[in-house]
Design an enzyme around this catalytic site. Structure first.
Site, PDB file in Angstrom:
ATOM      1  CG  ASP A 113      26.192  28.034 -32.235  1.00  0.00           C
ATOM      2  OD1 ASP A 113      25.312  27.213 -32.526  1.00  0.00           O
ATOM      3  OD2 ASP A 113      26.364  28.462 -31.076  1.00  0.00           O
ATOM      4  CE  LYS A 165      23.915  26.470 -29.705  1.00  0.00           C
ATOM      5  NZ  LYS A 165      24.474  27.642 -29.033  1.00  0.00           N
ATOM      6  CB  CYS A 213      28.649  27.830 -28.086  1.00  0.00           C
ATOM      7  SG  CYS A 213      27.577  29.287 -28.064  1.00  0.00           S
TER       8      CYS A 213
END
Length: 295
Positions: free
Chosen positions: A118, A179, A212
């Site tokens: 990310d 995602k 994450c």
């Protein structure tokens, strides 16, 4: 610590359906037994995380373990059945196997995959030291290309948060996947890993450390993989969140390390054919930001 995957077993030991909410579970390890609870429908990964939270300071991280369930029909423990979900009060235990993990912490290109998490444009103004972790992340991806290491990249809700920043070159990445789940451990990622023979270690970096990165790392060790988090290539909006996440992850047996240590461990020898290129890469792109003083 690595937990052996649950396999099929006679008698599911699965509990009769109950309502939603939390389910009482007795977690047993060694001579200890501690009552706790998990969400209704919790599976293997959540049980592993609960064991780590209850007994993390007593578990020998150099060993493999198997989770077992007490089955009333057999009046004894059985290996956790494949696909088991907690539906009713039950008793589980964590059992160490006799085989020691002698390779703990070792990295070889043939058994390693890089996870880039990310690193997106919308995070730029919010994440502390974001420019520095972009620089280090790019260095890691260049190293991966030099050493032939597969790279898996995710982007969190790219429709709203944008794509991976332009400074990060994703040329040759095995998978670039959008995602919404915080963890990178998606079915597509698991399928990609299954296509790579002999994967043992994951090198993980990106944002945010306490969300994450943390959730990805915990899922990966729950699947028996060794995880190396690159401290100088991961950050959060809050340095306090980052610090406590790294401390928690280190206590669960995850290796917190640096990009230089990773790259030099992967070449291992001055005589490695790619050593000079890796050395030049390290010399050319090492930011001095003070981020590591925040670990």
């Amino acid at each position: 610590m690595a937990a052996a995957e649950p396999g099929a077993a006679p008698g599911s030991g699965s509990c009769a359906p109950a309502g939603g909410g939390s389910v009482p579970v007795l977690f047993c390890f060694s001579v200890f037994a501690r009552p706790s609870s998990v969400p209704h429908g919790a599976g293997y990964e959540l049980l592993i995380q609960k064991f780590l939270s209850l007994y993390g300071d007593q578990i020998d991280m150099h060993r493999k373990f198997v989770v077992q369930l007490f089955a009333e029909e057999w009046s004894q423990y059985i290996d956790l059945p494949k696909g088991f979900l907690v539906n009713e009060r039950c008793k589980v235990r964590l059992v160490p196997l006799q085989i020691q993990i002698t390779t703990l912490g070792n990295l070889t290109p043939s058994s390693t995959v890089f996870f880039c998490c990310d690193m997106q444009e919308r995070f730029r103004p919010a994440i502390k030291y974001f420019g520095d972790i972009i620089s280090v992340g790019q260095r890691l991806l260049q190293g991966a290309r030099l050493l032939g290491i597969p790279v898996i990249v995710t982007e969190q809700y790219p429709k709203g948060l944008g794509s991976t920043v332009q400074e990060i070159d994703l040329t040759g990445a095995k998978l670039v996947l959008p995602k919404t789940k915080f963890s990178m451990v998606l079915p597509e990622v698991e399928a990609a890993l299954a296509e790579i023979p002999g994967v043992r270690s994951i090198v993980l970096f990106g944002v945010e450390t306490h969300v994450c990165i943390q959730q990805t790392a915990l899922e990966l060790i729950g699947r028996g993989l060794e995880v190396h988090i690159v401290a100088d290539a991961t950050s959060s909006r809050s340095m306090m969140d980052r610090m406590f996440a790294l401390e928690r992850l280190a206590r669960t047996g995850i290796i917190v390390t640096t990009s230089e240590a990773i790259l030099l461990q992967l070449v291992a020898d001055k005589e490695h054919p790619k050593f000079k290129e890796i050395q030049n890469l390290i010399k050319a792109s090492a930011p001095e930001s003070g981020l590591l003083s925040k670990v």
